[in-house]
Motif scaffolding. Sequence first.
Motif, PDB file in Angstrom:
ATOM      1  N   UNK A  86      25.914  34.330  46.011  1.00  0.00           N
ATOM      2  CA  UNK A  86      26.778  35.507  45.654  1.00  0.00           C
ATOM      3  C   UNK A  86      26.804  36.414  46.927  1.00  0.00           C
ATOM      4  N   UNK A  87      25.815  36.714  47.761  1.00  0.00           N
ATOM      5  CA  UNK A  87      26.038  37.400  48.898  1.00  0.00           C
ATOM      6  C   UNK A  87      27.034  36.860  50.081  1.00  0.00           C
ATOM      7  N   UNK A  88      26.926  35.522  50.000  1.00  0.00           N
ATOM      8  CA  UNK A  88      27.918  34.842  50.873  1.00  0.00           C
ATOM      9  C   UNK A  88      29.370  35.164  50.397  1.00  0.00           C
ATOM     10  N   UNK A  89      29.349  35.206  49.181  1.00  0.00           N
ATOM     11  CA  UNK A  89      30.820  35.303  48.618  1.00  0.00           C
ATOM     12  C   UNK A  89      31.135  36.825  48.576  1.00  0.00           C
ATOM     13  N   UNK A  90      30.581  37.618  49.081  1.00  0.00           N
ATOM     14  CA  UNK A  90      30.775  39.164  49.071  1.00  0.00           C
ATOM     15  C   UNK A  90      30.047  40.041  48.362  1.00  0.00           C
ATOM     16  N   UNK A 150      33.718  37.900  38.819  1.00  0.00           N
ATOM     17  CA  UNK A 150      33.623  36.921  37.943  1.00  0.00           C
ATOM     18  C   UNK A 150      33.641  35.797  38.147  1.00  0.00           C
ATOM     19  N   UNK A 151      34.002  35.223  39.401  1.00  0.00           N
ATOM     20  CA  UNK A 151      34.066  33.793  39.846  1.00  0.00           C
ATOM     21  C   UNK A 151      32.938  33.274  40.556  1.00  0.00           C
ATOM     22  N   UNK A 152      32.118  34.356  40.828  1.00  0.00           N
ATOM     23  CA  UNK A 152      30.620  34.031  41.542  1.00  0.00           C
ATOM     24  C   UNK A 152      29.716  33.281  40.665  1.00  0.00           C
ATOM     25  N   UNK A 167      23.581  41.290  38.205  1.00  0.00           N
ATOM     26  CA  UNK A 167      24.975  41.237  39.028  1.00  0.00           C
ATOM     27  C   UNK A 167      26.008  42.376  38.093  1.00  0.00           C
ATOM     28  N   UNK A 168      26.561  43.058  39.118  1.00  0.00           N
ATOM     29  CA  UNK A 168      27.392  44.101  38.482  1.00  0.00           C
ATOM     30  C   UNK A 168      28.769  44.202  38.860  1.00  0.00           C
ATOM     31  N   UNK A 169      29.663  43.903  37.908  1.00  0.00           N
ATOM     32  CA  UNK A 169      30.977  43.735  38.076  1.00  0.00           C
ATOM     33  C   UNK A 169      31.762  45.360  37.557  1.00  0.00           C
ATOM     34  N   UNK A 170      32.410  45.897  38.473  1.00  0.00           N
ATOM     35  CA  UNK A 170      32.832  47.257  38.114  1.00  0.00           C
ATOM     36  C   UNK A 170      34.445  46.973  37.612  1.00  0.00           C
ATOM     37  N   UNK A 171      34.847  47.645  36.302  1.00  0.00           N
ATOM     38  CA  UNK A 171      36.220  47.105  35.921  1.00  0.00           C
ATOM     39  C   UNK A 171      36.934  48.456  35.530  1.00  0.00           C
ATOM     40  N   UNK A 172      38.331  48.402  35.432  1.00  0.00           N
ATOM     41  CA  UNK A 172      38.920  49.824  35.078  1.00  0.00           C
ATOM     42  C   UNK A 172      39.158  50.182  33.746  1.00  0.00           C
ATOM     43  N   UNK A 173      38.994  49.302  32.834  1.00  0.00           N
ATOM     44  CA  UNK A 173      38.874  49.651  31.529  1.00  0.00           C
ATOM     45  C   UNK A 173      37.863  49.064  30.547  1.00  0.00           C
ATOM     46  N   UNK A 174      37.681  49.425  29.238  1.00  0.00           N
ATOM     47  CA  UNK A 174      36.896  48.768  28.203  1.00  0.00           C
ATOM     48  C   UNK A 174      37.529  47.398  27.940  1.00  0.00           C
ATOM     49  N   UNK A 226      35.666  43.794  28.169  1.00  0.00           N
ATOM     50  CA  UNK A 226      35.463  42.826  27.126  1.00  0.00           C
ATOM     51  C   UNK A 226      36.076  41.585  27.221  1.00  0.00           C
ATOM     52  N   UNK A 227      37.400  41.485  27.941  1.00  0.00           N
ATOM     53  CA  UNK A 227      38.072  40.141  28.091  1.00  0.00           C
ATOM     54  C   UNK A 227      37.091  39.275  28.781  1.00  0.00           C
ATOM     55  N   UNK A 228      36.585  39.833  29.936  1.00  0.00           N
ATOM     56  CA  UNK A 228      35.846  39.328  30.875  1.00  0.00           C
ATOM     57  C   UNK A 228      34.576  38.836  30.389  1.00  0.00           C
TER      58      UNK A 228
END
Length: 454
Positions: free
Chosen positions: A317-321, A348-350, A363-370, A374-376
Amino acid sequence: MTDMRAAPLDIHSPLDGSLVGWLPTATEQDVASAVLDAREAQAAWARVPAAERGAALRAAAAGLREQADNLATVVETETGRPFASAREGVLAGASTLEQYAELGPVHRGRTLLGGHDATDFMVPEPRGVVVALTPWNDPVAIACGLLGAALVTGNAVIHKPSERCPHTGLLLGQLLAEHFPAGVLQGLTGDGAVGALLAANPHVDVVAHVGGTATGRQILAATAATGAKALLENGGNDPLVVDAGVDPEWAADQAALGAFVNAGQLCTAVERIFVHEAVAEAFVAALCERARRWNEDPQPLVDTRHRESVHAHVAEAVADGAQVLVGGEVPEGDGAYYPATVLARCTPQMRVMREETFGPVAPVCVVPSFEEALALACVDEHGLAATVLTGSMAHAQQAWRALPVGTVKVNAVFGGAPGGAAQPRRASGTGFGYGPELLDEMTTTKVVHLGLPG
């Protein structure tokens, strides 16, 4: 695998690397003999009244409670699970046996409305020989569920615990088996090759497995050839959705508990986090603070081999950013310790988001909307469980209906009413793994028509 005695299982403690001991690995002949003994013992056990089978299970639960400290010590030594938590698992196992001791005798069939001069009914019958392949992360509680439901419904059981905790499985089996007739409950030790032999045996009627998805798929292939029933709870990749408007401190408490308890080694642990950008900064800061607290009293992973797997997810994950905010390094010294780790800037690709890590990694992914969160959360091959933290009833309703998993938890990463059950989906397995419904899984239904002679 041949009938020559295979290499023994050497178990080293994840606490300090010391040798716990060794146990023999079952041979092909051992497996065949155990299945034959179980088949012979099962017919008589099925004729024992259900109330008497329940009484035997109740006595086994009492014996387990008496030995809770001893068994918890073995669990801690083999798996690294802290004594207090290990003891809770033992007592949970005893409670599960007691639950099935009560439920078994009232497991009902149904009468049918046929002709007035006939009687029609459906009755549950034991399936026969059940193989229970159980994991190392909660070895007593999980095993007691499968063993209890199978035994109280009149099946004979062969139990093979994980090769990572064979002493635990052996002691558990000894404590329980003394309350049942010879051959009704047997234990075998060994690695995956022994489990494969059991799963492929044509005289086995049910293979119940809790563990990894790859093994579960192998079991499905084996049972497809023999006609046995496969009952599987496999891996999960459970998401946590953090909605806008929630208290970030409370949400961080939930996330830390879900990701770090038992060093992240739970089937329903939080594996990936999607947080709304409106609360992301405060949530991540609070989560880091919780991770540092967890690291003040670390718990090891089950062994160094598993630690390598967990760290590989983090390093990739670190290698991927991704950015490591807390933890993320293999500590020096003995044992299989790995710190509670928080990763930011995840996508989501990691792999750490796509696959089950089964370690103390958040692992935390920040998203702009609920809606995007939910879709992810819905995109995954697994279907075990998911958690949503939200103050919106509309979002809660939307989430539990949309998430393609067996269990949805709203505003709590763990918990639920007594007697609950779960039915995993897709790569996470098939069938009910606990609860009253497990009695249905362990039995088959016979339909009877009693008519008058002509």
